[in-house]
Design an enzyme around this catalytic site. Structure first.
Site, PDB file in Angstrom:
ATOM      1  N   HIS A  54      41.849  37.739  43.003  1.00 12.54           N
ATOM      2  CA  HIS A  54      42.598  37.639  41.754  1.00 12.54           C
ATOM      3  C   HIS A  54      43.755  38.638  41.812  1.00 12.54           C
ATOM      4  CE1 HIS A  54      39.106  35.857  39.170  1.00 12.54           C
ATOM      5  NE2 HIS A  54      39.169  35.306  40.379  1.00 12.54           N
ATOM      6  N   GLU A  56      44.813  41.025  39.918  1.00 13.44           N
ATOM      7  CA  GLU A  56      44.498  42.423  39.647  1.00 13.44           C
ATOM      8  C   GLU A  56      43.770  43.072  40.825  1.00 13.44           C
ATOM      9  OE1 GLU A  56      44.320  40.153  35.687  1.00 13.44           O
ATOM     10  OE2 GLU A  56      43.657  39.804  37.750  1.00 13.44           O
ATOM     11  N   CYS A  84      39.781  38.804  33.781  1.00 15.65           N
ATOM     12  CA  CYS A  84      38.438  38.225  33.768  1.00 15.65           C
ATOM     13  C   CYS A  84      37.424  39.370  33.882  1.00 15.65           C
ATOM     14  CB  CYS A  84      38.288  37.247  34.936  1.00 15.65           C
ATOM     15  SG  CYS A  84      38.115  38.057  36.552  1.00 15.65           S
ATOM     16  N   CYS A  87      37.729  41.388  37.225  1.00 15.96           N
ATOM     17  CA  CYS A  87      38.916  42.229  37.296  1.00 15.96           C
ATOM     18  C   CYS A  87      38.842  43.384  36.305  1.00 15.96           C
ATOM     19  CB  CYS A  87      40.169  41.387  37.059  1.00 15.96           C
ATOM     20  SG  CYS A  87      40.463  40.214  38.399  1.00 15.96           S
TER      21      CYS A  87
END
Length: 157
Positions: A54, A56, A84, A87
């Site tokens: 992801h 991040e 999410c 993250c």
């Protein structure tokens, strides 16, 4: 929030849009220290066949590598979307000072990125979760914890 924050958020949004154009998910993030961008990331899940890639996480990994540190205190993360659970957990573990985000988790849900099932699962006891979980060899596994506790020259984090 000041003009610098707005510029950094716009960069996170640019990264999310570039990610869409290059075949990735619509997410971008960057990490700033003392007013300087030290790391950028975009969603690379499908590109790298990595469910943890992801934006991040990509940015955190890059920042930690550049700073040669696992503690990113003194840094700020700008994300194109509310993180999410994975993250958000990584942001806490990295000790980032602040998080700014654009889209909400509801916005993400509305385009097919729904993390609500994870939040619901975390509220359940392990025996009630969809993921079958079984504890085993606890008496052997605890040995590493005992060794860690007794280790005098450990680096705590």
């Amino acid at each position: 929030m000041d003009n610098e924050d707005i510029l950094f958020m716009r960069r996170a949004i640019e990264l999310s849009r570039a990610s869409v154009k290059s075949g990735g998910g619509p997410f971008g993030a960057l990490i700033v220290k003392e007013g300087v961008i030290i790391a950028e990331g975009s969603n690379c899940v499908t590109k790298h066949h990595d469910p943890t890639a992801h934006a991040e996480i990509v940015a955190i990994r890059e920042a930690a590598g550049k700073l040669n540190a696992f503690d990113l205190s003194g840094c700020v993360i700008y994300s194109s979307c509310e993180p999410c659970p994975m993250c958000l957990g990584a942001i806490y573990w990295a000790h980032l000072d602040k998080l700014f985000y654009g889209n909400t988790k509801t916005d993400a849900h509305d385009i097919g990125f729904d993390d609500s099932f994870i939040y619901r699962e975390l509220d359940l006891s392990p025996d009630k979760r969809q993921l079958h979980m079984t504890q085993m060899l606890a008496d052997e596994a605890i040995l590493a914890f005992r060794e860690w506790t007794e280790k005098l020259d450990k680096t705590e984090y």
